[in-house]
Design an enzyme around this catalytic site. Structure first.
Site: not given
Length: 283
Positions: A183, A239
């Site tokens: 990611r 995050c």
């Protein structure tokens, strides 16, 4: 004795067995199935634990611009904790079945409210079961209302998106992205309509804080892992939505490193504004 980072299974068992008042929070959750954590809790949880839902209890409603899990209002979170029986000075223990991914959010939030005696159960639900300790099903009895009131935060003030934008050019802080490397690099995924990372960020996948047994690595190992990423700069912890970034915050506390500042909106807030820059690749 109080616990402010981690607590082991044996220590929690002894606390509960001694009759010491402890607020145990089951933080089990699944991003792909938000009802799964509550269902797992109903099937079996540490005796006396109360369920904390990431979306409902540990986040404010998202508005499409502030990320998937905005910070709750301090007064609202404190009020909810009182309904769970939290009293000033009472030990809190948070756990989940995901290596502390969700329990670390509880740890950070309690410290944000000024509550020092809060710890994550090292190894989580799995460690409790592996130790041969019992689970119970169904909800616990209603809690006597607590008297908890928030105090000065024990964590640095959260960072805003504007501050993170300014940091790209200034570079005073080092953004650490807790998402998985794919990611971070920009691989498509169902959670993010835009893939990539904040320019200048470095990747510290939160699961790398754990050993093969699912427990946190030793303090010296964690310190050695974070040092080359930070190179002496203060950390900005990020995050997907400000949740697993708290895992890195906890790991840094275990390592004895200076506390980083959480960017609560994180990637899901960052990409809500197309004017904010996006980088791809491993660096």
């Amino acid at each position: 004795m109080t616990y402010e980072t981690l607590i082991g299974v044996d220590a929690l068992r002894d606390l509960l067995g001694s009759g010491t008042p402890v607020l145990v929070l089951d933080c089990s959750f699944d991003l792909a199935d938000p009802d799964a954590g509550r269902a797992a809790y109903a099937e079996g949880h540490i005796p006396g634990a109360r369920y904390a839902h990431l979306d409902h209890d540990f986040a404010a409603p998202p508005d499409g611009r502030n990320g998937r899990h905005p910070l709750p209002a301090r007064v609202a979170l404190a009020a909810w904790l009182r309904t769970q029986g939290l009293r000033n000075g009472r030990q809190v223990v948070a756990y989940d079945a995901s290596g502390g991914a969700w329990a670390a959010r509880a740890w950070w939030l309690l410290r944000w409210l000024g509550h020092a005696p809060v710890a994550v159960l090292d190894g989580g639900r799995q460690a409790w079961v592996e130790a041969g300790l019992p689970l119970e099903a169904g909800p616990p009895p209603p809690a006597a209302p607590g008297d908890f009131e928030p105090g000065p935060a024990l964590v640095p003030a959260p960072v805003t998106a504007a501050e993170v934008v300014a940091n790209i050019d200034g570079g005073a802080g080092q953004v650490l992205d807790a998402r998985d490397p794919a990611r971070f690099a920009g691989a498509p995924n169902p959670l993010d309509p835009v893939a990539g990372h904040i320019p200048g960020a470095r990747n510290r996948f939160f699961r790398d804080n754990l050993g093969p047994d699912g427990r946190f690595r030793a303090a010296d190992a964690l310190a050695a892992a974070f040092a080359p990423l930070l190179q002496g700069r203060p950390a900005i912890l990020q995050c997907g939505s400000g949740v697993t970034a708290c895992h890195n915050a906890l790991a840094m506390a275990i390592a004895g490193l200076p506390a980083g500042r959480l960017y609560p909106g994180s990637w899901s807030e960052w990409i809500a504004d197309p004017a904010r820059p996006v980088a791809t690749g491993d660096d």
